[in-house]
Design a protein around this motif. Sequence first.
Motif, PDB file in Angstrom:
ATOM      1  N   SER A  89       0.845  -1.193   0.000  1.00 38.43           N
ATOM      2  CA  SER A  89       0.000   0.000   0.000  1.00 38.43           C
ATOM      3  C   SER A  89       0.876   1.236   0.000  1.00 38.43           C
ATOM      4  CB  SER A  89      -0.898   0.033   1.241  1.00 38.43           C
ATOM      5  OG  SER A  89      -1.740  -1.072   1.313  1.00 38.43           O
ATOM      6  N   CYS A  90       0.364   2.294  -0.572  1.00 39.05           N
ATOM      7  CA  CYS A  90       1.049   3.589  -0.548  1.00 39.05           C
ATOM      8  C   CYS A  90      -0.014   4.653  -0.362  1.00 39.05           C
ATOM      9  CB  CYS A  90       1.828   3.814  -1.833  1.00 39.05           C
ATOM     10  SG  CYS A  90       2.540   5.473  -1.944  1.00 39.05           S
ATOM     11  N   THR A  91       0.111   5.401   0.710  1.00 37.99           N
ATOM     12  CA  THR A  91      -0.901   6.394   1.066  1.00 37.99           C
ATOM     13  C   THR A  91      -0.275   7.763   1.243  1.00 37.99           C
ATOM     14  OG1 THR A  91      -2.234   4.734   2.191  1.00 37.99           O
ATOM     15  CG2 THR A  91      -2.640   7.020   2.766  1.00 37.99           C
ATOM     16  N   THR A  92      -0.978   8.781   0.784  1.00 35.27           N
ATOM     17  CA  THR A  92      -0.541  10.149   1.000  1.00 35.27           C
ATOM     18  C   THR A  92      -1.692  10.966   1.578  1.00 35.27           C
ATOM     19  OG1 THR A  92       0.542  12.057  -0.035  1.00 35.27           O
ATOM     20  CG2 THR A  92      -1.180  10.966  -1.304  1.00 35.27           C
ATOM     21  N   ILE A 136      -4.595  13.910  -7.400  1.00 35.79           N
ATOM     22  CA  ILE A 136      -3.563  12.958  -7.801  1.00 35.79           C
ATOM     23  C   ILE A 136      -3.874  12.405  -9.175  1.00 35.79           C
ATOM     24  CG2 ILE A 136      -2.437  10.776  -7.232  1.00 35.79           C
ATOM     25  CD1 ILE A 136      -3.047  11.396  -4.301  1.00 35.79           C
ATOM     26  N   GLY A 137      -2.901  12.482 -10.052  1.00 40.06           N
ATOM     27  CA  GLY A 137      -3.050  11.917 -11.378  1.00 40.06           C
ATOM     28  C   GLY A 137      -2.613  10.466 -11.386  1.00 40.06           C
ATOM     29  N   ALA A 138      -1.665  10.146 -12.230  1.00 37.51           N
ATOM     30  CA  ALA A 138      -1.187   8.772 -12.308  1.00 37.51           C
ATOM     31  C   ALA A 138      -0.494   8.361 -11.009  1.00 37.51           C
ATOM     32  CB  ALA A 138      -0.219   8.617 -13.480  1.00 37.51           C
ATOM     33  N   MET A 139      -0.570   7.076 -10.701  1.00 40.25           N
ATOM     34  CA  MET A 139       0.101   6.501  -9.537  1.00 40.25           C
ATOM     35  C   MET A 139       0.848   5.267 -10.023  1.00 40.25           C
ATOM     36  SD  MET A 139      -3.172   6.724  -6.967  1.00 40.25           S
ATOM     37  CE  MET A 139      -2.356   6.909  -5.387  1.00 40.25           C
ATOM     38  N   GLY A 140       2.007   5.020  -9.452  1.00 38.75           N
ATOM     39  CA  GLY A 140       2.776   3.878  -9.929  1.00 38.75           C
ATOM     40  C   GLY A 140       3.670   3.281  -8.875  1.00 38.75           C
ATOM     41  N   TRP A 141       4.146   2.075  -9.181  1.00 41.22           N
ATOM     42  CA  TRP A 141       5.088   1.371  -8.333  1.00 41.22           C
ATOM     43  C   TRP A 141       6.378   1.135  -9.102  1.00 41.22           C
ATOM     44  CZ3 TRP A 141       4.595   0.423  -3.239  1.00 41.22           C
ATOM     45  CH2 TRP A 141       3.313   0.534  -2.678  1.00 41.22           C
ATOM     46  N   TYR A 142       7.473   1.278  -8.390  1.00 45.62           N
ATOM     47  CA  TYR A 142       8.806   1.022  -8.905  1.00 45.62           C
ATOM     48  C   TYR A 142       9.534   0.142  -7.895  1.00 45.62           C
ATOM     49  CZ  TYR A 142       7.901   4.873 -12.111  1.00 45.62           C
ATOM     50  OH  TYR A 142       7.371   5.684 -13.094  1.00 45.62           O
ATOM     51  N   ARG A 143      10.619  -0.468  -8.324  1.00 44.51           N
ATOM     52  CA  ARG A 143      11.406  -1.262  -7.388  1.00 44.51           C
ATOM     53  C   ARG A 143      12.881  -1.134  -7.701  1.00 44.51           C
ATOM     54  NH1 ARG A 143       9.564  -7.362  -9.352  1.00 44.51           N
ATOM     55  NH2 ARG A 143      10.677  -7.367 -11.356  1.00 44.51           N
ATOM     56  N   GLN A 144      13.680  -1.364  -6.670  1.00 40.41           N
ATOM     57  CA  GLN A 144      15.121  -1.299  -6.830  1.00 40.41           C
ATOM     58  C   GLN A 144      15.771  -2.425  -6.045  1.00 40.41           C
ATOM     59  OE1 GLN A 144      16.919   2.491  -5.882  1.00 40.41           O
ATOM     60  NE2 GLN A 144      18.703   2.024  -7.121  1.00 40.41           N
ATOM     61  N   ALA A 145      16.426  -3.303  -6.779  1.00 41.57           N
ATOM     62  CA  ALA A 145      17.169  -4.395  -6.164  1.00 41.57           C
ATOM     63  C   ALA A 145      18.599  -3.936  -5.895  1.00 41.57           C
ATOM     64  CB  ALA A 145      17.161  -5.608  -7.082  1.00 41.57           C
ATOM     65  N   VAL A 156       7.460  -0.823 -12.362  1.00 40.61           N
ATOM     66  CA  VAL A 156       6.759  -2.091 -12.195  1.00 40.61           C
ATOM     67  C   VAL A 156       5.353  -2.021 -12.775  1.00 40.61           C
ATOM     68  CG1 VAL A 156       5.834  -3.720 -10.503  1.00 40.61           C
ATOM     69  CG2 VAL A 156       8.083  -2.684 -10.130  1.00 40.61           C
ATOM     70  N   ALA A 157       4.599  -0.996 -12.355  1.00 51.41           N
ATOM     71  CA  ALA A 157       3.206  -0.890 -12.789  1.00 51.41           C
ATOM     72  C   ALA A 157       2.733   0.529 -12.547  1.00 51.41           C
ATOM     73  CB  ALA A 157       2.329  -1.875 -12.032  1.00 51.41           C
ATOM     74  N   SER A 158       1.685   0.926 -13.270  1.00 52.16           N
ATOM     75  CA  SER A 158       1.115   2.246 -13.062  1.00 52.16           C
ATOM     76  C   SER A 158      -0.368   2.227 -13.388  1.00 52.16           C
ATOM     77  CB  SER A 158       1.848   3.300 -13.896  1.00 52.16           C
ATOM     78  OG  SER A 158       1.785   2.979 -15.264  1.00 52.16           O
ATOM     79  N   THR A 159      -1.064   3.208 -12.845  1.00 52.38           N
ATOM     80  CA  THR A 159      -2.492   3.350 -13.096  1.00 52.38           C
ATOM     81  C   THR A 159      -2.815   4.824 -13.258  1.00 52.38           C
ATOM     82  OG1 THR A 159      -4.712   2.961 -12.197  1.00 52.38           O
ATOM     83  CG2 THR A 159      -2.954   3.304 -10.604  1.00 52.38           C
ATOM     84  N   THR A 160      -3.678   5.122 -14.224  1.00 56.94           N
ATOM     85  CA  THR A 160      -4.073   6.504 -14.458  1.00 56.94           C
ATOM     86  C   THR A 160      -5.183   6.890 -13.483  1.00 56.94           C
ATOM     87  OG1 THR A 160      -5.813   5.954 -16.027  1.00 56.94           O
ATOM     88  CG2 THR A 160      -3.569   6.178 -16.896  1.00 56.94           C
ATOM     89  N   SER A 161      -5.529   8.159 -13.478  1.00 53.30           N
ATOM     90  CA  SER A 161      -6.608   8.621 -12.606  1.00 53.30           C
ATOM     91  C   SER A 161      -7.930   7.977 -12.993  1.00 53.30           C
ATOM     92  CB  SER A 161      -6.723  10.145 -12.661  1.00 53.30           C
ATOM     93  OG  SER A 161      -6.909  10.580 -13.998  1.00 53.30           O
ATOM     94  N   ARG A 216      -6.233   1.391  -7.145  1.00 56.65           N
ATOM     95  CA  ARG A 216      -6.188   2.635  -6.385  1.00 56.65           C
ATOM     96  C   ARG A 216      -7.529   2.931  -5.761  1.00 56.65           C
ATOM     97  NH1 ARG A 216      -4.524   7.149 -10.480  1.00 56.65           N
ATOM     98  NH2 ARG A 216      -5.269   8.611  -8.884  1.00 56.65           N
ATOM     99  N   ASP A 217      -7.476   3.639  -4.640  1.00 53.02           N
ATOM    100  CA  ASP A 217      -8.676   4.123  -3.969  1.00 53.02           C
ATOM    101  C   ASP A 217      -8.529   5.638  -3.898  1.00 53.02           C
ATOM    102  OD1 ASP A 217     -10.619   4.981  -2.149  1.00 53.02           O
ATOM    103  OD2 ASP A 217     -10.544   3.118  -1.020  1.00 53.02           O
ATOM    104  N   ASN A 218      -9.190   6.332  -4.791  1.00 49.72           N
ATOM    105  CA  ASN A 218      -9.021   7.781  -4.877  1.00 49.72           C
ATOM    106  C   ASN A 218      -9.519   8.491  -3.614  1.00 49.72           C
ATOM    107  OD1 ASN A 218      -7.858   7.684  -7.452  1.00 49.72           O
ATOM    108  ND2 ASN A 218      -9.876   7.694  -8.432  1.00 49.72           N
ATOM    109  N   ALA A 219     -10.531   7.955  -2.988  1.00 49.20           N
ATOM    110  CA  ALA A 219     -11.052   8.590  -1.771  1.00 49.20           C
ATOM    111  C   ALA A 219     -10.038   8.538  -0.633  1.00 49.20           C
ATOM    112  CB  ALA A 219     -12.349   7.920  -1.350  1.00 49.20           C
TER     113      ALA A 219
END
Length: 121
Positions: free
Chosen positions: A21-24, A31-40, A48-53, A71-74
């Motif tokens: 989860s990622c919450t702000t 908030i527009g696009a939201m995404g996940w990244y990773r670093q080994a 990794v992945a992204s989602t538009t509004s 995503r949960d915009n609320a």
Amino acid sequence: QVLPVESGGDWVQPGGSLKLSCTTSGGDFRIGAMGWYRQAPGRPREWVASTTSGGATNYADSVSGRFTISRDNAKNTVYLEMNRLQPEDTAVYYCKLVQIRLGRPPRDIWGGQGTQVTVSS
């Protein structure tokens, strides 16, 4: 600026599942696009992945079919459900949000510390 906070990382065996989860906090922006990244370790950060509004989603080939972003915009929250985890998924996972304020250009906001996912037997 309050940074988004990632959570949900853990150690799992190969084949296992986790949900990140990622919450702000809210504010005078949307908030527009939201995404996940990773670093080994020793490797550059990768998308990794992204989602538009509007809820459209995209995935890196390496996780397509195994991971699901939502995503949960609320709640100003983005999730990453990870199934059939493999050792190569081991990394620190970070979220990134696009902050949109009236009269200003969109701004990328990265999560603060990431959340560690470790996949091993």
